[in-house]
Scaffold this motif. Structure first.
Motif, short mmCIF file in Angstrom:
data_model
loop_
_atom_site.label_atom_id
_atom_site.label_comp_id
_atom_site.label_asym_id
_atom_site.label_seq_id
_atom_site.Cartn_x
_atom_site.Cartn_y
_atom_site.Cartn_z
N TRP A 27 0.78 -1.23 0.08
CA TRP A 27 -0.13 -0.12 0.03
C TRP A 27 0.91 1.31 -0.06
O TRP A 27 0.64 2.35 -0.48
N TYR A 83 0.17 -9.43 -7.63
CA TYR A 83 0.99 -8.13 -7.40
C TYR A 83 1.91 -7.69 -8.33
O TYR A 83 2.33 -6.55 -8.82
N TYR A 88 -1.90 -4.97 -8.23
CA TYR A 88 -2.84 -4.94 -7.67
C TYR A 88 -2.34 -4.81 -5.97
O TYR A 88 -2.14 -5.93 -5.46
N LYS A 89 -2.61 -3.76 -5.38
CA LYS A 89 -1.94 -3.40 -4.09
C LYS A 89 -3.02 -3.94 -2.96
O LYS A 89 -2.74 -4.56 -2.12
N TRP A 90 -4.22 -4.00 -3.44
CA TRP A 90 -5.19 -4.66 -2.33
C TRP A 90 -5.06 -6.13 -2.30
O TRP A 90 -5.42 -6.84 -1.27
N SER A 93 -3.56 -7.62 0.85
CA SER A 93 -4.34 -7.66 1.98
C SER A 93 -5.15 -8.61 2.01
O SER A 93 -5.36 -9.17 3.28
N PHE A 94 -5.79 -8.75 0.97
CA PHE A 94 -7.11 -9.83 0.75
C PHE A 94 -6.42 -11.25 1.14
O PHE A 94 -6.78 -12.14 1.96
N TYR A 149 -17.67 -7.83 -4.29
CA TYR A 149 -17.37 -6.49 -3.88
C TYR A 149 -18.15 -5.59 -4.97
O TYR A 149 -18.70 -4.52 -4.86
#
Length: 253
Positions: A27, A83, A88-90, A93-94, A149
């Motif tokens: 992030w 990534y 894809y930064k998220w 975390s996911f 989502y």
């Protein structure tokens, strides 16, 4: 459960902390730290799996708890690969959060035993078959989360179209590994539910190739497909035909 299995919590805590550092670094656009922390966490977690493999004298893939170990490992692996390819930064975390969920389930209900493999599973294709499938499931799980989502929380249709393209990439790679897993499984066992899942995702791919396909329909297809995927993974354990010594159930006992 083996004595070494009692040490799982220490490996799990170390791995999750490293993955969390990697997700935070992503992030903050600190890619070197994101890669280093995530890979270090993977190394710690895999060292547990490898030692368990040696301790059990067989691949740790016999029970649901053992397959959850692989899923917990492959989620961050899939996250760091995607990534590195699409930034894809998220996703890191996911993958960390979802892996933590499966790790917590295993801490509460390990289902790791010294039980030997049945003769039907003593095939050289058994280990690569399960490993490939778990990686495919991790990618398709990420696609499912994206679809949910976009369907229920994202009201920006323009952004949804772009993010659905991201989901397509996850499905393409996941489906490729699903295909490879089904081929390695078909060499030594029937793949009925896997074939149904494979066809369901192939249908999604063909639908998305249509230029006039509706986004909402595509997202619902992914949600239904993921439900079918869960049936292929663990739902068959509860079918009457799976009771006993079926080679396609991860025994609870």
């Amino acid at each position: 459960m083996t004595a070494f299995g009692n040490n799982f919590i220490y490996f799990a805590i170390a791995s999750v902390l490293l993955w969390a550092v990697g997700a935070y670094a992503a992030w903050k656009d600190r890619k070197t730290l994101a890669y280093a922390a995530t890979v270090a966490g993977l190394a710690v977690f895999f060292s547990y799996i490898l030692t368990m493999w040696i301790t059990l004298d067989r691949p740790p893939m016999r029970t649901m708890g053992e397959t959850r170990l692989w899923y917990s490992f492959f989620l961050p692996l899939a996250g760091i690969i995607v990534y590195s390819r699409w930034n894809y930064k998220w996703l890191l975390s996911f993958s960390t959060v979802l892996s933590l969920v499966f790790i917590c389930v295993n801490l509460l209900k390990p289902e790791i035993h010294s039980k030997p493999l049945m003769p039907a599973l003593q095939s050289p294709w058994f280990a690569p078959h399960v490993i490939i499938y778990m990686f495919a499931y991790a990618l398709l799980g990420a696609a499912f989360v994206m679809a949910a989502y976009l369907l229920f929380f994202n009201r920006n249709k323009t952004a949804a179209q772009k993010e659905l393209d991201i989901t397509d990439n996850l499905v393409y790679i996941g489906w490729a590994f699903l295909s490879l897993g089904m081929l390695t499984g078909a060499l030594w066992a029937k793949e009925t539910w896997a074939a149904a899942t494979w066809l369901a995702y192939l249908t999604y791919i063909h639908y998305r190739l249509r230029k006039n396909g509706r986004i909402e329909v595509a997202m619902w297809m992914l949600i239904v497909n993921f439900a079918l995927l869960q049936m292929c993974w663990w739902g068959i354990n509860y079918l009457p035909s799976a009771q006993g010594m079926s080679v396609h159930t991860y025994n609870m006992q």
